[in-house]
Design an enzyme around this catalytic site. Structure first.
Site, mmCIF file in Angstrom:
data_model
loop_
_atom_site.group_PDB
_atom_site.id
_atom_site.type_symbol
_atom_site.label_atom_id
_atom_site.label_comp_id
_atom_site.label_asym_id
_atom_site.label_seq_id
_atom_site.Cartn_x
_atom_site.Cartn_y
_atom_site.Cartn_z
ATOM 1 N N LYS A 90 65.422 21.918 8.268
ATOM 2 C CA LYS A 90 66.503 22.588 7.540
ATOM 3 C C LYS A 90 66.114 22.846 6.093
ATOM 4 O O LYS A 90 66.465 23.869 5.509
ATOM 5 C CB LYS A 90 67.777 21.724 7.562
ATOM 6 C CG LYS A 90 68.313 21.476 8.943
ATOM 7 C CD LYS A 90 69.532 20.570 8.927
ATOM 8 C CE LYS A 90 69.262 19.115 8.639
ATOM 9 N NZ LYS A 90 68.523 18.380 9.673
ATOM 10 N N THR A 127 56.598 29.711 11.703
ATOM 11 C CA THR A 127 55.276 29.586 12.327
ATOM 12 C C THR A 127 54.331 28.720 11.501
ATOM 13 O O THR A 127 53.114 28.830 11.630
ATOM 14 C CB THR A 127 54.671 30.995 12.534
ATOM 15 O OG1 THR A 127 54.664 31.664 11.258
ATOM 16 C CG2 THR A 127 55.463 31.815 13.526
ATOM 17 N N ASP A 157 65.643 16.307 11.419
ATOM 18 C CA ASP A 157 64.251 16.640 11.107
ATOM 19 C C ASP A 157 63.824 17.980 11.702
ATOM 20 O O ASP A 157 62.656 18.176 12.030
ATOM 21 C CB ASP A 157 63.289 15.534 11.599
ATOM 22 C CG ASP A 157 63.759 14.164 11.169
ATOM 23 O OD1 ASP A 157 64.034 14.020 9.978
ATOM 24 O OD2 ASP A 157 63.873 13.268 12.018
ATOM 25 N N GLY A 208 66.044 13.264 4.857
ATOM 26 C CA GLY A 208 64.781 13.541 4.188
ATOM 27 C C GLY A 208 64.416 14.981 4.452
ATOM 28 O O GLY A 208 64.206 15.369 5.586
ATOM 29 N N HIS A 209 64.429 15.785 3.427
ATOM 30 C CA HIS A 209 64.067 17.186 3.580
ATOM 31 C C HIS A 209 62.727 17.421 2.917
ATOM 32 O O HIS A 209 62.572 17.153 1.731
ATOM 33 C CB HIS A 209 65.106 18.101 2.913
ATOM 34 C CG HIS A 209 66.418 18.090 3.625
ATOM 35 N ND1 HIS A 209 67.535 18.728 3.149
ATOM 36 C CD2 HIS A 209 66.770 17.527 4.789
ATOM 37 C CE1 HIS A 209 68.521 18.541 4.004
ATOM 38 N NE2 HIS A 209 68.087 17.805 4.997
ATOM 39 N N THR A 210 61.775 17.888 3.710
ATOM 40 C CA THR A 210 60.479 18.166 3.108
ATOM 41 C C THR A 210 60.370 19.657 2.859
ATOM 42 O O THR A 210 60.555 20.459 3.768
ATOM 43 C CB THR A 210 59.341 17.731 4.052
ATOM 44 O OG1 THR A 210 59.598 16.393 4.432
ATOM 45 C CG2 THR A 210 57.994 17.799 3.361
ATOM 46 N N ARG A 216 58.069 9.665 15.251
ATOM 47 C CA ARG A 216 59.215 10.222 15.962
ATOM 48 C C ARG A 216 58.903 10.319 17.443
ATOM 49 O O ARG A 216 57.758 10.573 17.825
ATOM 50 C CB ARG A 216 59.539 11.624 15.430
ATOM 51 C CG ARG A 216 59.981 11.585 13.988
ATOM 52 C CD ARG A 216 60.271 12.980 13.446
ATOM 53 N NE ARG A 216 60.588 12.897 12.024
ATOM 54 C CZ ARG A 216 60.213 13.778 11.108
ATOM 55 N NH1 ARG A 216 59.512 14.833 11.450
ATOM 56 N NH2 ARG A 216 60.543 13.610 9.845
ATOM 57 N N GLN A 275 71.006 15.312 8.544
ATOM 58 C CA GLN A 275 70.978 14.836 9.935
ATOM 59 C C GLN A 275 71.303 16.016 10.865
ATOM 60 O O GLN A 275 71.002 17.145 10.511
ATOM 61 C CB GLN A 275 71.939 13.652 10.158
ATOM 62 C CG GLN A 275 71.490 12.366 9.522
ATOM 63 C CD GLN A 275 71.864 12.290 8.053
ATOM 64 O OE1 GLN A 275 72.972 12.580 7.665
ATOM 65 N NE2 GLN A 275 70.926 11.876 7.226
HETATM 66 P P1 IMP Z 1 71.593 5.663 9.750
HETATM 67 O O1 IMP Z 1 72.031 7.048 9.422
HETATM 68 O O2 IMP Z 1 70.566 5.113 8.808
HETATM 69 O O3 IMP Z 1 72.741 4.741 9.976
HETATM 70 O O4 IMP Z 1 70.824 5.722 11.174
HETATM 71 C C1 IMP Z 1 71.492 6.041 12.390
HETATM 72 C C2 IMP Z 1 70.613 6.882 13.288
HETATM 73 O O5 IMP Z 1 70.443 8.170 12.705
HETATM 74 C C3 IMP Z 1 69.191 6.341 13.470
HETATM 75 O O6 IMP Z 1 68.743 6.691 14.766
HETATM 76 C C4 IMP Z 1 68.379 7.108 12.443
HETATM 77 O O7 IMP Z 1 67.015 7.174 12.790
HETATM 78 C C5 IMP Z 1 69.051 8.465 12.535
HETATM 79 N N1 IMP Z 1 68.926 9.269 11.313
HETATM 80 C C6 IMP Z 1 69.586 9.114 10.161
HETATM 81 N N2 IMP Z 1 69.223 10.052 9.281
HETATM 82 C C7 IMP Z 1 68.320 10.817 9.890
HETATM 83 C C8 IMP Z 1 67.584 11.991 9.496
HETATM 84 O O8 IMP Z 1 67.725 12.525 8.390
HETATM 85 N N3 IMP Z 1 66.732 12.501 10.422
HETATM 86 C C9 IMP Z 1 66.585 11.973 11.663
HETATM 87 N N4 IMP Z 1 67.267 10.887 12.070
HETATM 88 C C10 IMP Z 1 68.112 10.322 11.196
#
Ligand code: IMP
Length: 435
Positions: free
Chosen positions: A20, A415, A17, A44-46, A305, A224
């Site tokens: 990117k 910014t 998050d 999740g890319h916003t 978060r 991630q």
């Molecule tokens: P999973 O990828 O759903 O198996 O989750 C494993 C861990 O990675 C958890 O702590 C999720 O919250 C974290 N996680 C997975 N994808 C993301 C992402 O895109 N952003 C932030 N955390 C993520």
């Protein structure tokens, strides 16, 4: 469009998050091929365009640029239903991807029994805090050689047999809790979902190899982030793919020679969702303020978060691991108006020694106390600033100390959430690439 640009990887340096998506979106007009190589719809890319935000989960962020060709590599795991919904949403917003999308036939599917297993585990005592999207079980069945790949969708006669092994294992393990549709229904449903995307399934490795040899520019979009990497993150509180640089090569089949530069992305502070180590986490009103001002709620799950100061040791670890050429530092404006801002420069271990070493075991993480250096905050807002010389003096001091703490130059400073809010640092490899 598509003027010469280095083949570039954009990778997260913290726990995800980092923003990117904004950088991929900004840089995409320079690139012909935009590639996802790992992860699934846990990502999740916003991307904010003209004040409207668009959340993308599995489709590469280059979707918003009609001249980009989109590639989903073999290292990705795909939920077809969600993928189709995302394509439909993009279409409604005027972004058509027909004819410019290729999905690796070697990519694995996320199936209903993966989701059931993920959620069942998360309901038990040892929670990771996953996104509940079936990501872990999809990767683990891939490694157990019982996964189902996109290529299998082209063989409807044998699809049911391919699904059976995973289906049976989960049914036996979960019993009544599995609550799965019948195997026949699952097979039928999958074949229906596959229909519209069958023409987009093919040999992504060959496609990318040829594109590289033709001299086309390639942008690799990480999902991630490094501290969630299966090997190099805060195991077991990680995702199940390699989100650091190594995953790019296994997840595309391209040679490391095809990559020119690595842009690491980090926030000016730190966040994480889910459970696991987070030494710089703030449990007080400062943490609450970061969450509120930074709108730190998950794009995929909506979860709040966890927030804390910038953590130099973890980010430096990520820079070293990925060979980062420059960092995209995001969300500096969120720190506007704080009386003081901190950088975690090291940790004090159980025996009182200061270290910047990243522990391997969770019990060692638990013992660490952070060593924070505080900097005077700034009263003038940084929001929307587009030039280095316009940054308030205190903000500049903070940003320079941050770059020094990770021994990596800043290449881009964000910014604000909009495309136009931020600037490239003069003299870095990104110079001239956002003009
Ligand atoms: P999973 O990828 O759903 O198996 O989750 C494993 C861990 O990675 C958890 O702590 C999720 O919250 C974290 N996680 C997975 N994808 C993301 C992402 O895109 N952003 C932030 N955390 C993520």
């Amino acid at each position: 469009m598509n003027r010469p640009a280095p083949n570039l990887a954009i990778l997260g340096l913290q726990w995800g998050d980092e923003g990117k998506g904004k950088l991929v979106d900004l840089l995409s007009p320079r690139y012909r091929q935009v590639v996802r190589f790992q992860g699934g719809n846990n990502a999740g890319h916003t991307v904010v365009v003209d004040g409207q935000s668009i959340a993308l989960h599995q489709v590469p962020s280059g979707a918003l640029h009609p001249e980009c060709f989109l590639v989903v590599g073999s290292g990705v795991v795909l939920n077809l239903e969600v993928f189709q919904q995302e394509l439909d949403r993009l279409k409604q917003r005027g972004f058509e991807v027909t004819g410019r999308l290729l999905m690796s036939e070697k990519a694995h599917l996320i199936l209903p029994y993966h989701i059931a297993l993920d959620r069942w585990r998360e309901g038990g005592a040892s929670k990771i805090g996953t996104t509940g999207r079936g990501i872990g079980p999809a990767y683990e069945m891939k490694a157990a050689r019982m996964g189902v790949r996109l290529a299998d969708l082209k063989h409807p006669d044998t699809l049911r047999d391919k699904l059976r092994q995973g289906y049976d294992e989960v049914s036996i393990r979960l019993g009544q809790d599995a609550d799965l549709p019948t195997l026949d229904a699952m097979t039928e449903n999958l074949l229906q979902q596959a229909q519209p995307i069958l023409p987009c399934i093919g040999d992504a490795q060959d496609h990318l190899y040829k594109a590289w040899k033709r001299g086309e520019t390639i942008l690799f979009e990480g999902a991630q982030a490094t501290l969630l990497d299966l090997d190099h993150g805060t195991y077991p509180f990680v995702t199940s793919s390699n989100c650091s640089l190594g995953g790019l090569f296994t997840g595309t089949g391209l040679s490391p020679k095809a990559l020119d530069k690595v842009l690491g992305v980090g926030k000016a502070y730190t966040t994480r969702v889910g459970a696991g180590p987070f030494p710089s986490e703030l449990f007080d009103s400062v943490g609450d303020r970061l969450r509120e001002v930074g709108r730190e709620f998950g794009t995929t799950t909506g979860r709040p978060r966890r927030c804390g100061w910038f953590d130099a040791p973890i980010t430096a670890h990520a820079c070293r691991l990925n060979g980062v050429d420059g960092i995209g530092l995001m969300k500096l404006d969120v720190l506007d108006g704080f009386p003081e801002v901190g950088i975690v420069l090291g940790y004090r271990d159980g025996e009182g020694r200061v270290t910047t070493r990243i522990p391997t075991c969770i019990s060692d993480w638990d013992q660490l106390k952070v060593e924070v250096k505080y900097f005077k905050g700034w009263t003038e807002p940084t929001r929307g600033i587009k030039e280095l010389s316009k940054l308030p003096k205190e903000a500049r001091v903070y940003v320079e100390a941050l770059a020094e703490s990770i021994e990596t130059p800043i290449a881009y400073l964000s910014t604000g959430p909009d495309r136009v809010e931020g600037f490239v640092y003069p003299g870095t490899f990104l110079e001239g690439m956002l003009d």
